[in-house]
Design a protein around this motif. Structure first.
Motif, PDB file in Angstrom:
ATOM      1  N   UNK A  23      13.330 -55.513 -15.690  1.00  0.00           N
ATOM      2  CA  UNK A  23      14.230 -55.231 -16.815  1.00  0.00           C
ATOM      3  C   UNK A  23      14.865 -56.512 -17.353  1.00  0.00           C
ATOM      4  N   UNK A  24      14.723 -57.626 -16.636  1.00  0.00           N
ATOM      5  CA  UNK A  24      15.279 -58.891 -17.133  1.00  0.00           C
ATOM      6  C   UNK A  24      14.277 -59.679 -17.970  1.00  0.00           C
ATOM      7  N   UNK A  25      13.062 -59.171 -18.106  1.00  0.00           N
ATOM      8  CA  UNK A  25      12.065 -59.885 -18.910  1.00  0.00           C
ATOM      9  C   UNK A  25      12.361 -59.651 -20.400  1.00  0.00           C
ATOM     10  N   UNK A  26      12.526 -60.733 -21.190  1.00  0.00           N
ATOM     11  CA  UNK A  26      12.886 -60.565 -22.606  1.00  0.00           C
ATOM     12  C   UNK A  26      11.711 -60.018 -23.428  1.00  0.00           C
ATOM     13  N   UNK A  27      12.009 -59.332 -24.546  1.00  0.00           N
ATOM     14  CA  UNK A  27      10.959 -58.749 -25.390  1.00  0.00           C
ATOM     15  C   UNK A  27       9.879 -59.752 -25.796  1.00  0.00           C
ATOM     16  N   UNK A  28      10.272 -61.026 -25.978  1.00  0.00           N
ATOM     17  CA  UNK A  28       9.303 -62.061 -26.360  1.00  0.00           C
ATOM     18  C   UNK A  28       8.125 -62.098 -25.387  1.00  0.00           C
ATOM     19  N   UNK A  29       8.408 -61.822 -24.118  1.00  0.00           N
ATOM     20  CA  UNK A  29       7.372 -61.961 -23.100  1.00  0.00           C
ATOM     21  C   UNK A  29       6.784 -60.621 -22.654  1.00  0.00           C
ATOM     22  N   UNK A  30       7.009 -59.570 -23.443  1.00  0.00           N
ATOM     23  CA  UNK A  30       6.520 -58.267 -22.997  1.00  0.00           C
ATOM     24  C   UNK A  30       4.999 -58.169 -22.899  1.00  0.00           C
ATOM     25  N   UNK A  31       4.279 -58.822 -23.813  1.00  0.00           N
ATOM     26  CA  UNK A  31       2.813 -58.774 -23.708  1.00  0.00           C
ATOM     27  C   UNK A  31       2.309 -59.496 -22.457  1.00  0.00           C
ATOM     28  N   UNK A  32       2.762 -60.749 -22.208  1.00  0.00           N
ATOM     29  CA  UNK A  32       2.348 -61.379 -20.948  1.00  0.00           C
ATOM     30  C   UNK A  32       2.799 -60.586 -19.717  1.00  0.00           C
ATOM     31  N   UNK A  33       3.972 -59.978 -19.772  1.00  0.00           N
ATOM     32  CA  UNK A  33       4.434 -59.162 -18.639  1.00  0.00           C
ATOM     33  C   UNK A  33       3.440 -58.043 -18.384  1.00  0.00           C
ATOM     34  N   UNK A  34       3.049 -57.404 -19.492  1.00  0.00           N
ATOM     35  CA  UNK A  34       2.151 -56.274 -19.349  1.00  0.00           C
ATOM     36  C   UNK A  34       0.790 -56.722 -18.818  1.00  0.00           C
ATOM     37  N   UNK A  35       0.256 -57.818 -19.350  1.00  0.00           N
ATOM     38  CA  UNK A  35      -1.075 -58.201 -18.890  1.00  0.00           C
ATOM     39  C   UNK A  35      -1.001 -58.800 -17.485  1.00  0.00           C
ATOM     40  N   UNK A  36       0.142 -59.415 -17.141  1.00  0.00           N
ATOM     41  CA  UNK A  36       0.313 -59.914 -15.779  1.00  0.00           C
ATOM     42  C   UNK A  36       0.430 -58.762 -14.787  1.00  0.00           C
ATOM     43  N   UNK A  37       1.231 -57.761 -15.159  1.00  0.00           N
ATOM     44  CA  UNK A  37       1.395 -56.583 -14.300  1.00  0.00           C
ATOM     45  C   UNK A  37       0.049 -55.891 -14.118  1.00  0.00           C
ATOM     46  N   UNK A  38      -0.683 -55.863 -15.229  1.00  0.00           N
ATOM     47  CA  UNK A  38      -2.016 -55.311 -15.240  1.00  0.00           C
ATOM     48  C   UNK A  38      -2.916 -55.974 -14.200  1.00  0.00           C
ATOM     49  N   UNK A  39      -2.849 -57.301 -14.170  1.00  0.00           N
ATOM     50  CA  UNK A  39      -3.654 -58.042 -13.194  1.00  0.00           C
ATOM     51  C   UNK A  39      -3.232 -57.647 -11.785  1.00  0.00           C
ATOM     52  N   UNK A  40      -1.925 -57.450 -11.589  1.00  0.00           N
ATOM     53  CA  UNK A  40      -1.435 -57.076 -10.259  1.00  0.00           C
ATOM     54  C   UNK A  40      -1.949 -55.689  -9.864  1.00  0.00           C
ATOM     55  N   UNK A  41      -2.112 -54.803 -10.869  1.00  0.00           N
ATOM     56  CA  UNK A  41      -2.608 -53.466 -10.521  1.00  0.00           C
ATOM     57  C   UNK A  41      -4.052 -53.535 -10.017  1.00  0.00           C
ATOM     58  N   UNK A  42      -4.694 -54.670 -10.242  1.00  0.00           N
ATOM     59  CA  UNK A  42      -6.016 -54.896  -9.664  1.00  0.00           C
ATOM     60  C   UNK A  42      -5.972 -55.070  -8.155  1.00  0.00           C
ATOM     61  N   UNK A  43      -4.762 -54.927  -7.578  1.00  0.00           N
ATOM     62  CA  UNK A  43      -4.610 -54.956  -6.112  1.00  0.00           C
ATOM     63  C   UNK A  43      -5.493 -53.898  -5.464  1.00  0.00           C
ATOM     64  N   UNK A  44      -5.924 -52.927  -6.265  1.00  0.00           N
ATOM     65  CA  UNK A  44      -6.874 -51.938  -5.745  1.00  0.00           C
ATOM     66  C   UNK A  44      -8.102 -52.641  -5.160  1.00  0.00           C
ATOM     67  N   UNK A  45      -8.305 -53.900  -5.571  1.00  0.00           N
ATOM     68  CA  UNK A  45      -9.386 -54.712  -5.012  1.00  0.00           C
ATOM     69  C   UNK A  45      -9.316 -54.760  -3.487  1.00  0.00           C
TER      70      UNK A  45
END
Lengths: 92, 479
Positions: A23-45
């Protein structure tokens, strides 16, 4: 305490911790947050590596390998594209 | 070392990896530290992978390594080739693969556990069902979202008669099948109804679960319109995390649970923020089929007079202003005009004009989409201001330049009777002069007319954003 219950504790607490930091991530960085979080969801690896490693029948191996391929695309692509984006955020 | 102590070392390494994930995300709270945060998260992932490979007895290294190399290569190519304007669809695809991987792992576990031939314990069965269900919904839903964003599937909401009833029915079927797989007594009861035995229905039921979940993913995303995609992409992001966490429960792996729940939380927060930025509930976004024009009485546009200007006039207004705020919308991304826009801004700044950007949270097709495009065009991030930061500034702004945005600057959001009533907007109508760069007067996604275009202080600058922006570069240079 059963493993499921410990898992539930971990799940709830990690969600709360995630809420706090994210919740502390500013709106400017929401796209990188999302794609970074996305990469983390690859933990299913991790899961895919475990089941493929233990595979004793062809079907398990096929599904496991499919899981590895999909998850690796997610992890490698996700972190790389996030890095590509973040290196563009510069202050002039 | 004996196996017990290696297992403990592996668990501690997972813990370290979890700490690195959290601290990596924490560094995303500032653009100055964000890149190092992402690198830290990727190191956490690498650590988790290496530990997993060392800790588990891998019987078939060839298959494992071949799959890793194949996936890695595809990932590298996709990440390098993608245009920044196409980020939303790439994220959608990656999401889908994450969910698909979780479902594949759950399916493999189901087979390893006997494929239903032996009864599963309820907890174990339930987590396999959940992980398969969420993973498969994420996979098919993300692929539809990708299709919509890429223009392969129509961006308009696709609705048909009894759609909600079909969804509800399908959901019910999936639940019943899931219950049959997860709970032995329920499975036996279902089997006797079908004239079979509990152990024989395992595989058919599992396939039905997968098929039902895939269909559900498609049906849930297809009625949602293009401009609501930021919500969909956020929600699917959350699902891919939850699917990974559910897989963690299946395998009893804390690393998966922790990382999965972090992603689940991230997606959920962004989903909430996006809904708030449109003043709509998640249920309304998911089931409202917004943008079909059903809700809005389509306003007749073009009957009221507007003041239109050409590039030369627009350039004059901009060049002799003291302060300019640029409001970018999805139209900027479509026209790929961000680089020309930055040139205009550079020229204005050389003349001593203060230039800043006001970015609405739902501008574009995913959260923060516009910021990435502007960063790509080399706009300094400290000039990118969000809604709350920029709104008090409009009163003292000379010129607002709106590029390809519509609903997010529509003052009718303040009218309680409007379809977009209560949606937080950028208060651009409070500035001294407003220049709207747009192809035509056609309404935005909400399907309503925009009073802003007809104000005395508003100058309409019609045309393709990229061409007009190039014109503007020339004219500002000469002004």
């Amino acid at each position: 305490m059963g493993e499921m219950l410990i898992g539930l504790y971990v799940f709830v607490l990690a969600t709360l911790a995630g809420r706090e930091v994210i919740s502390k991530v500013p709106p400017t960085l929401h796209t990188p947050l999302m794609s970074g979080a996305n990469a983390i969801s690859g933990i299913a690896l991790i899961g895919a590596l475990v089941v493929t490693g233990l595979a004793d029948t062809p079907w398990v191996k096929v599904l496991g390998a499919l899981g590895i391929v999909m998850a690796t695309i997610n992890v490698v692509g996700g972190f790389m594209v996030t890095d590509r984006m973040l290196q563009m955020f510069r202050k002039r | 070392m004996n196996t017990e102590s290696t297992a403990i070392i592996a668990q501690l390494a997972y813990l370290l990896s979890a700490i690195l994930f959290v601290s990596g995300i924490k560094r995303l709270s500032s653009p100055a530290t964000a890149r190092s945060g992402n690198i830290r998260a990727s190191q956490a992932m690498l650590l988790a992978i290496v530990v997993t490979l060392l800790d588990n007895r891998i019987l078939d290294w060839t298959t494992v390594l071949a799959a890793v190399v194949a996936g890695g290569l595809v990932g590298v190519v996709l990440a390098r080739r993608i245009e920044m304007t196409a980020m939303p669809q790439l994220v959608a695809v990656f999401n889908g693969f994450g969910g698909g991987a979780s479902a594949a792992v759950a399916a493999a576990e189901f087979i390893r556990a006997g494929g239903g031939a032996t009864a599963l314990s309820t907890g174990y069965g339930l987590t396999i069902v959940l992980s398969t269900l969420i993973g498969a919904v994420t996979l098919s839903g993300s692929l539809i979202a990708f299709g919509k964003l890429q223009g392969i599937v129509t961006g308009r909401p696709v609705t048909f008669a009894l759609q909600k009833s079909l969804n509800a029915l399908l959901f019910l079927v999936v639940l019943v099948v899931g219950a049959g797989l997860a709970h032995q007594a329920a499975g036996d009861a279902l089997a006797s109804v079908l004239g079979s035995t509990g152990t024989a229905i395992g595989i058919p039921f599992f396939l039905a679960l997968v098929a039902g979940a895939l269909a559900l993913g498609i049906l849930l995303v297809i009625p949602i319109g293009g401009a609501d995609m930021p919500v969909v992409v956020s929600l699917l992001n959350s699902y891919s995390g939850l699917a990974a966490a559910a897989t963690g429960f299946v395998l009893g792996n804390m690393m998966l649970i922790i990382a999965g729940s972090l992603v689940g939380a991230a997606g959920l927060i962004l989903t909430q923020l996006m809904c708030k930025a449109m003043n709509r509930s998640l249920a309304n976004v998911a089931f409202g089929a917004f943008g079909t024009g059903d809700q809005a009485v389509r306003a007749k546009t073009g009957e009221r007079p507007v003041r239109d200007v050409d590039a030369e006039q627009a350039a004059m207004v901009l060049a002799y202003a003291g302060s300019v705020v640029v409001v970018p919308g999805y139209g900027l991304a479509v026209a790929q005009a961000q680089h020309e826009l930055r040139k205009v801004c550079d020229l204005l700044e050389e003349r001593g004009v203060s230039v800043r950007f006001g970015v609405h949270p739902v501008a574009g097709r995913m959260p923060g989409h516009m910021n990435v495009l502007l960063a790509e065009a080399d706009v300094s991030y400290d000039k990118l201001l969000d809604l709350d930061e920029i709104n008090p500034e409009f009163e003292s702004t000379d010129v607002v330049l709106i590029v390809g945005a519509n609903d997010v600057v529509n003052p009718s959001a303040r009218d309680p009777d409007s379809v977009i009533a209560g949606m937080p907007i950028l208060d651009v109508d409070r500035a001294r002069t407003v220049i709207v760069m747009k192809r035509s007067l056609s309404p935005g996604f909400a399907g309503i007319d925009n009073d802003l275009f007809y104000m005395d202080r508003t100058l309409m600058f019609f045309g393709d954003a990229k061409e007009q922006m190039s014109e503007l570069v020339r004219e500002v240079r000469e002004a």
